[in-house]
Design a protein around this motif. Structure first.
Motif, PDB file in Angstrom:
ATOM      1  N   THR A 141      16.384 -10.540  -6.707  1.00 45.47           N
ATOM      2  CA  THR A 141      16.100 -11.289  -8.101  1.00 45.47           C
ATOM      3  C   THR A 141      14.359 -11.288  -8.376  1.00 45.47           C
ATOM      4  N   GLN A 142      13.831 -11.236  -6.490  1.00 45.96           N
ATOM      5  CA  GLN A 142      12.703 -12.096  -6.555  1.00 45.96           C
ATOM      6  C   GLN A 142      11.718 -10.296  -6.716  1.00 45.96           C
ATOM      7  N   ASP A 143      12.323  -9.694  -5.982  1.00 46.04           N
ATOM      8  CA  ASP A 143      11.409  -8.109  -6.262  1.00 46.04           C
ATOM      9  C   ASP A 143      11.749  -7.744  -7.139  1.00 46.04           C
ATOM     10  N   LEU A 157      11.815  -9.647  -9.752  1.00 47.81           N
ATOM     11  CA  LEU A 157      10.469 -10.494 -10.620  1.00 47.81           C
ATOM     12  C   LEU A 157       8.898  -9.387 -10.790  1.00 47.81           C
ATOM     13  N   TRP A 158       8.956  -9.202  -9.211  1.00 45.93           N
ATOM     14  CA  TRP A 158       7.537  -8.191  -8.092  1.00 45.93           C
ATOM     15  C   TRP A 158       7.018  -7.494  -9.305  1.00 45.93           C
ATOM     16  N   TYR A 159       8.122  -6.440  -9.802  1.00 43.10           N
ATOM     17  CA  TYR A 159       8.138  -5.201 -10.384  1.00 43.10           C
ATOM     18  C   TYR A 159       7.489  -5.419 -11.624  1.00 43.10           C
ATOM     19  N   PHE A 160       8.580  -6.107 -12.275  1.00 37.40           N
ATOM     20  CA  PHE A 160       7.997  -6.515 -13.647  1.00 37.40           C
ATOM     21  C   PHE A 160       6.783  -7.214 -13.676  1.00 37.40           C
ATOM     22  N   LEU A 161       6.116  -8.391 -12.864  1.00 38.31           N
ATOM     23  CA  LEU A 161       4.989  -8.970 -12.691  1.00 38.31           C
ATOM     24  C   LEU A 161       4.227  -7.986 -12.496  1.00 38.31           C
ATOM     25  N   SER A 178       4.719  -5.269  -6.904  1.00 38.25           N
ATOM     26  CA  SER A 178       4.044  -5.669  -7.964  1.00 38.25           C
ATOM     27  C   SER A 178       3.473  -3.818  -7.966  1.00 38.25           C
TER      28      SER A 178
END
Length: 191
Positions: A56-58, A60-64, A120
């Motif tokens: 989930t965290q990864d 999020l970083w990708y989409f940020l 990211s």
């Protein structure tokens, strides 16, 4: 009242681990491995909670990076000596070597690296999302398995560590008192 809190926390322990994974990272995972050794946690739900928390965290970083990477560099890149032109070069480099970078970021997570930057950057460079997820899952499987194994084996050492701390505390106490006495006698001689 305390009994109710304990019951609530014990019934929600895997949900809490999932939520704490992005914050706790390797320390949380090593601690979970120790608790696994002590029989307080079960491997399948523990593994799933941590893996889902990390994934989930990864994502999020990708989409940020995907959504805000270029804008971020335009606004604050000058403070880090990164121009838009340099950022485009970095993104093209990432597209050529992205597999190694994403796996490297996952496998070295928590060891003085900045994996969030690489993850990211995958989004900012428009790495194919399916490829990104596959690399993340592979890296996560290897990293999480090894970290839980280390924590599990550390759990077996807990009795020796506790014994070692008692000895270290006693030796440290003796040294501290000795230094105090030496300092006091030196002070008294100089008066």
């Amino acid at each position: 009242m305390l009994a109710y809190i304990v019951i609530i926390f014990s019934s929600l322990k895997y949900v809490l681990i999932f939520l704490a994974t992005p914050i706790g990272g390797p320390t949380l995972i090593l601690g979970a491995g120790v608790l696994l050794h002590e029989g307080l946690l079960s491997l399948p739900p523990l593994f799933a909670a941590i893996a889902l928390g990390e994934l989930t965290q990864d994502i999020l970083w990708y989409f940020l990076g995907y959504r805000y990477g270029d804008r971020f560099v335009e606004k604050v890149g000058k403070f880090f000596s990164v121009s838009s032109e340099k950022f485009e070069n970095i993104k093209s480099l990432f597209l050529r070597h992205g597999i190694g970078l994403v796996l490297g970021a996952k496998l070295t997570m928590g060891f003085f690296t900045a994996p969030f930057f690489v993850l990211s950057l995958a989004g900012a460079a428009r790495m194919h999302f399916g490829k990104y997820i596959a690399l993340n899952l592979l890296g996560e499987l290897l990293w999480l398995t090894s970290m839980l194994a280390i924590g599990y084996n550390l759990g077996g050492l807990s009795q020796y560590v506790a014994q070692g701390f008692r000895v270290a505390f006693m030796v440290g106490g003796v040294i501290f008192v000795s230094l105090l006495l030496i300092g006091f006698s030196t002070y008294m001689r100089k008066r």
